[in-house]
Write a protein that holds these residues in place. Structure first.
Motif, PDB file in Angstrom:
ATOM      1  N   UNK A  62       5.865  -9.505  11.518  1.00 55.77           N
ATOM      2  CA  UNK A  62       6.422 -10.269  10.410  1.00 55.77           C
ATOM      3  C   UNK A  62       7.857  -9.842  10.085  1.00 55.77           C
ATOM      4  N   UNK A  63       8.657 -10.844   9.725  1.00 51.55           N
ATOM      5  CA  UNK A  63      10.000 -10.654   9.185  1.00 51.55           C
ATOM      6  C   UNK A  63      10.035 -11.277   7.791  1.00 51.55           C
ATOM      7  N   UNK A  64      10.750 -10.641   6.876  1.00 54.63           N
ATOM      8  CA  UNK A  64      10.876 -11.149   5.514  1.00 54.63           C
ATOM      9  C   UNK A  64      12.335 -11.105   5.058  1.00 54.63           C
ATOM     10  N   UNK A  98      19.851 -10.120   5.538  1.00 54.04           N
ATOM     11  CA  UNK A  98      18.925  -9.238   4.829  1.00 54.04           C
ATOM     12  C   UNK A  98      17.514  -9.265   5.402  1.00 54.04           C
ATOM     13  N   UNK A  99      17.298 -10.017   6.469  1.00 54.78           N
ATOM     14  CA  UNK A  99      15.951 -10.128   7.035  1.00 54.78           C
ATOM     15  C   UNK A  99      15.461  -8.764   7.524  1.00 54.78           C
ATOM     16  N   UNK A 100      14.220  -8.436   7.179  1.00 55.02           N
ATOM     17  CA  UNK A 100      13.624  -7.148   7.550  1.00 55.02           C
ATOM     18  C   UNK A 100      12.420  -7.373   8.452  1.00 55.02           C
ATOM     19  N   UNK A 101      12.360  -6.595   9.514  1.00 54.09           N
ATOM     20  CA  UNK A 101      11.274  -6.651  10.490  1.00 54.09           C
ATOM     21  C   UNK A 101      10.287  -5.525  10.169  1.00 54.09           C
ATOM     22  N   UNK A 102       8.967  -5.834  10.186  1.00 53.00           N
ATOM     23  CA  UNK A 102       7.971  -4.820   9.827  1.00 53.00           C
ATOM     24  C   UNK A 102       6.923  -4.692  10.932  1.00 53.00           C
ATOM     25  N   UNK A 149       9.467 -15.971   5.188  1.00 55.08           N
ATOM     26  CA  UNK A 149       9.004 -15.109   6.271  1.00 55.08           C
ATOM     27  C   UNK A 149       8.924 -15.871   7.580  1.00 55.08           C
ATOM     28  N   UNK A 150       8.814 -15.106   8.667  1.00 57.81           N
ATOM     29  CA  UNK A 150       8.978 -15.643  10.016  1.00 57.81           C
ATOM     30  C   UNK A 150       8.383 -14.644  10.996  1.00 57.81           C
ATOM     31  N   UNK A 151       8.012 -15.095  12.182  1.00 60.03           N
ATOM     32  CA  UNK A 151       7.677 -14.158  13.253  1.00 60.03           C
ATOM     33  C   UNK A 151       8.096 -14.745  14.593  1.00 60.03           C
ATOM     34  N   UNK A 152       8.530 -13.885  15.495  1.00 57.30           N
ATOM     35  CA  UNK A 152       8.921 -14.319  16.829  1.00 57.30           C
ATOM     36  C   UNK A 152       7.682 -14.675  17.649  1.00 57.30           C
ATOM     37  N   UNK A 153       7.917 -15.287  18.805  1.00 57.40           N
ATOM     38  CA  UNK A 153       6.816 -15.609  19.692  1.00 57.40           C
ATOM     39  C   UNK A 153       6.289 -14.379  20.411  1.00 57.40           C
ATOM     40  N   UNK A 154       5.128 -14.537  21.023  1.00 54.84           N
ATOM     41  CA  UNK A 154       4.515 -13.447  21.774  1.00 54.84           C
ATOM     42  C   UNK A 154       4.917 -13.555  23.240  1.00 54.84           C
ATOM     43  N   UNK A 155       5.781 -12.664  23.671  1.00 56.92           N
ATOM     44  CA  UNK A 155       6.237 -12.658  25.059  1.00 56.92           C
ATOM     45  C   UNK A 155       5.547 -11.563  25.881  1.00 56.92           C
ATOM     46  N   UNK A 213      -2.845  -6.554  10.502  1.00 56.25           N
ATOM     47  CA  UNK A 213      -2.686  -6.490  11.962  1.00 56.25           C
ATOM     48  C   UNK A 213      -3.965  -5.983  12.608  1.00 56.25           C
ATOM     49  N   UNK A 214      -4.456  -6.718  13.613  1.00 56.50           N
ATOM     50  CA  UNK A 214      -5.614  -6.268  14.391  1.00 56.50           C
ATOM     51  C   UNK A 214      -5.197  -5.810  15.785  1.00 56.50           C
ATOM     52  N   UNK A 215      -3.909  -5.830  16.043  1.00 61.13           N
ATOM     53  CA  UNK A 215      -3.317  -5.303  17.272  1.00 61.13           C
ATOM     54  C   UNK A 215      -2.048  -4.557  16.877  1.00 61.13           C
ATOM     55  N   UNK A 216      -1.495  -3.805  17.813  1.00 63.31           N
ATOM     56  CA  UNK A 216      -0.155  -3.254  17.612  1.00 63.31           C
ATOM     57  C   UNK A 216       0.808  -4.438  17.557  1.00 63.31           C
ATOM     58  N   UNK A 217       1.563  -4.562  16.471  1.00 68.98           N
ATOM     59  CA  UNK A 217       2.480  -5.698  16.358  1.00 68.98           C
ATOM     60  C   UNK A 217       3.919  -5.199  16.232  1.00 68.98           C
ATOM     61  N   UNK A 218       4.809  -5.873  16.934  1.00 73.51           N
ATOM     62  CA  UNK A 218       6.219  -5.488  16.999  1.00 73.51           C
ATOM     63  C   UNK A 218       7.006  -6.747  17.323  1.00 73.51           C
ATOM     64  N   UNK A 219       8.305  -6.632  17.418  1.00 72.05           N
ATOM     65  CA  UNK A 219       9.147  -7.827  17.556  1.00 72.05           C
ATOM     66  C   UNK A 219       8.711  -8.723  18.709  1.00 72.05           C
TER      67      UNK A 219
END
Length: 240
Positions: free
Chosen positions: A145-147, A177-181, A197-203, A134-140
Motif C-alpha cells: 500500500x501507498x498513502x 508526499x506519497x508513502x510506501x508501507x 491510496x494506491x498499490x502497484x501491480x504484482x510483477x 497482509x497474508x504474504x510478504x508485501x513490498x513495492x
C-alpha cells in the motif's frame, strides 16, 4: 499510531496477528480463490478484466467472504481488529464488511489512486477505518500500500470507474508526499475513507493476498442497511 491515523488518515503496525493465524487465513483464502462457483455473486476483477471466465483475474476481489464461510468471523483476527478500531475511533465501532483482494503472480496491474468513501453512501458520522492485513510478504514489486497524508477537511475527489466494472480511480498529480508501507505477513495498515491510496501491480512469482476489515459506527451500519447498502453488488461512484 493513533496520533498518526488521526492526523494523516493512515497508520500501520508490524504485527497484528501471528504466523499461525496467518496460515489459518491463507488456507481459507486459497479455498475461496479456487471456488469460483460459490463466490461468483461476490467476486470481481478490480482491473476490469476476466469477463469471460477463462481469463486470469489480475486483481481478484471477493466481497463479504464471511457470508460464504460464516465461521471466518470467529477467527481471532476479527476480534483483534475490532479492538484496534475501537481504540482508534471509539467504542461504537463495529465490523461493516470484510473483503479479500489478491494480486495474481506476474499480472502487474496497479490498483489506481482512489478514496474508499467514493464507493460509500453519504453518512452523517463519517468515522471509518479499513484494516488492510497482509497474508504474504508485501513490498513495492508485488503491491504493498501507498498513502498520501490527508489534509484537514479533505473532500472526495471526482472518481470514475475503469472499464468493464473495474475499480474506481481519481486523478492525483502531486505524489511528493506519497508513502510506501511494506509489511510482513500478519502486519497491517489502517486508513480512513478519505485517504488517497494506491498499490502497484504484482510483477513477482507469488500471490499478494490481503484481508481487509472495515469498521464504522454501529448506528451508521444500521443506516446503511436501511438504505439497502450491504457492500455487495455492482461497483459504482456513490459520492461525487
Amino acid at each position: 499510531m493513533k496520533e498518526s491515523f488521526l492526523r494523516k488518515g493512515f497508520a500501520s503496525t508490524e504485527r497484528l496477528i501471528g504466523l499461525d493465524e496467518v496460515e489459518e487465513l491463507q488456507g481459507i483464502y486459497n479455498e475461496l480463490l479456487r471456488d469460483k462457483k460459490r463466490t461468483a455473486h461476490l467476486r470481481s476483477d478490480l482491473a476490469g478484466g476476466a469477463t469471460n471466465g477463462n481469463e486470469v483475474e489480475k486483481i481478484t476481489q471477493i466481497m463479504r467472504p464471511s457470508m460464504i464461510v460464516p465461521n471466518l468471523k470467529e477467527h481471532a483476527v476479527y476480534a483483534i481488529a475490532r479492538t484496534y478500531a475501537q481504540e482508534l475511533l471509539g467504542e461504537d465501532m463495529e465490523l461493516d464488511f470484510d473483503m479479500l483482494i489478491n494480486k495474481a503472480p506476474y499480472t502487474n496491474m496497479e490498483t489506481p489512486w482512489h478514496q474508499d468513501a467514493a464507493y460509500w453512501i453519504q453518512l452523517p458520522d463519517k468515522r471509518s477505518v479499513s484494516i488492510w492485513i497482509a497474508l504474504d510478504e508485501v513490498y513495492e514489486e508485488n503491491g504493498c500500500m501507498w498513502f498520501i497524508p490527508k489534509t484537514k477537511g479533505a473532500n472526495i475527489e471526482p472518481h470514475q470507474a475503469l472499464p468493464n466494472g473495474g475499480a474506481l480511480f481519481c486523478e492525483v498529480t502531486d505524489l511528493q508526499q506519497a508513502e510506501c508501507i511494506p509489511l510482513s505477513p500478519g502486519g497491517c495498515t489502517f486508513h480512513d475513507g478519505f485517504t488517497l491510496h494506491f498499490s502497484k501491480g504484482n510483477s513477482t512469482e507469488s500471490q499478494r493476498r490481503a484481508l481487509i476489515l472495515n469498521f464504522r459506527p454501529k448506528t451508521m451500519i444500521a443506516l446503511e442497511r436501511e438504505q439497502g447498502v450491504d457492500h455487495t453488488g455492482a461497483r459504482k461512484v456513490r459520492q461525487r
